[in-house]
Design an enzyme around this catalytic site. Structure first.
Site, short mmCIF file in Angstrom:
data_model
loop_
_atom_site.label_atom_id
_atom_site.label_comp_id
_atom_site.label_asym_id
_atom_site.label_seq_id
_atom_site.Cartn_x
_atom_site.Cartn_y
_atom_site.Cartn_z
NE ARG A 288 9.36 -0.63 6.73
CZ ARG A 288 8.51 -0.98 5.75
NH1 ARG A 288 8.84 -0.80 4.49
NH2 ARG A 288 7.34 -1.50 6.03
CB ILE B 159 4.65 1.81 3.84
CG1 ILE B 159 6.13 1.55 3.51
CG2 ILE B 159 4.41 1.52 5.30
CD1 ILE B 159 7.11 2.45 4.31
CB SER B 160 5.18 -2.93 0.52
OG SER B 160 4.29 -2.51 -0.49
CD GLN B 161 5.87 -8.86 4.80
OE1 GLN B 161 5.14 -9.06 3.83
NE2 GLN B 161 6.23 -9.81 5.62
#
Ligand code: SAH
Length: 218
Positions: A39, A65-67
């Site tokens: 990530r 960017i999503s959790q």
């Protein structure tokens, strides 16, 4: 050849235990994919040390960017098989795209902002994902030439299901998307059962806006 050591591996494994397993993500394949995808490479260098935190992060162009938990939850809700062909709307950083590519046969991903699309495409290629196609365009129209899709994931929030996406969903397929207003949405799963929409809701979420026809204007 010895594998280069990944300085973030421990943090990534801790992220999976503390943010995902502890909160009830149970799909072993999904957990393994999040243990594997690096990530930190999907955010700019200055943010790398925060990449495994329990939050979204900026990726430029006012997008995020999503959790990690949301990525895992949406992926679990898709109920993927390795034979599936997936359409993703909102490539963004490409992180969710990589997670999908670990779990499915082929991923077609559409991003409207060229700079993000190009960066994600280059990174995914560099990481060796040969089953991913990233295209610049308007995702609410889908990708008719590649339809039908077994699964569709939208990672930006819109007001309603864009009709072309439901049309391009295979019979028995699943579409996961956040639906609501520009600030708050409900994570929604739509199944196509004998051509009809069957809908379930899975809690509140906050995504950036889905922009385009059948969605928000800007
Ligand atoms: N899954 C991505 C989320 C990025 S944010 C990640 O975790 O990195 C959502 C993305 O959707 C943004 O990059 C935004 O530009 C894109 N987007 C919004 N509306 C879109 C549309 N109609 N078609 C394609 N992409 C869209």
């Amino acid at each position: 050849m010895e594998r280069a050591r990944d300085p973030y591996e421990r943090e990534r494994l801790r992220m999976v235990e503390e943010q995902l397993v502890r909160r009830g993500v149970t799909d072993a394949r999904v957990l393994d994919a999040l243990r594997k995808v690096p990530r930190h490479l999907f955010v700019e260098e200055a943010l790398r040390d925060r990449a495994y935190g329990d939050h979204p992060l900026p990726i430029g162009e006012e997008q995020t960017i999503s959790q990690p938990y949301i990525v895992a939850l949406m992926t679990q809700l898709l109920e993927l098989s390795e034979r599936d062909k997936i359409l993703e709307i909102g490539t963004g950083s490409g992180y969710q795209t990589a997670v999908l590519a670990e779990l499915a046969r082929r991923v077609c991903s559409i991003e409207r902002l060229p700079r993000l699309a190009e960066r994600a495409r280059a990174l995914l290629a560099e990481l060796g994902y040969a089953n991913v196609w990233v295209r610049i365009g308007s995702g609410t129209l889908g990708w008719p030439d590649e339809a039908p899709f077994d699964r569709i994931l939208v990672t930006a929030g819109g007001p309603a299901v864009p009709p072309p996406l439901f049309q391009q969903l295979a019979e028995g397929g699943r579409l996961v998307l956040p639906l609501g207003d520009p600030v708050n949405q409900t994570l929604t799963v739509v199944e196509k059962v004998r051509g009809e929409m069957k809908t379930q809701e899975h809690g509140e979420c906050k995504f950036v806006k889905l922009v385009g026809k059948y969605a928000w204007e800007s």
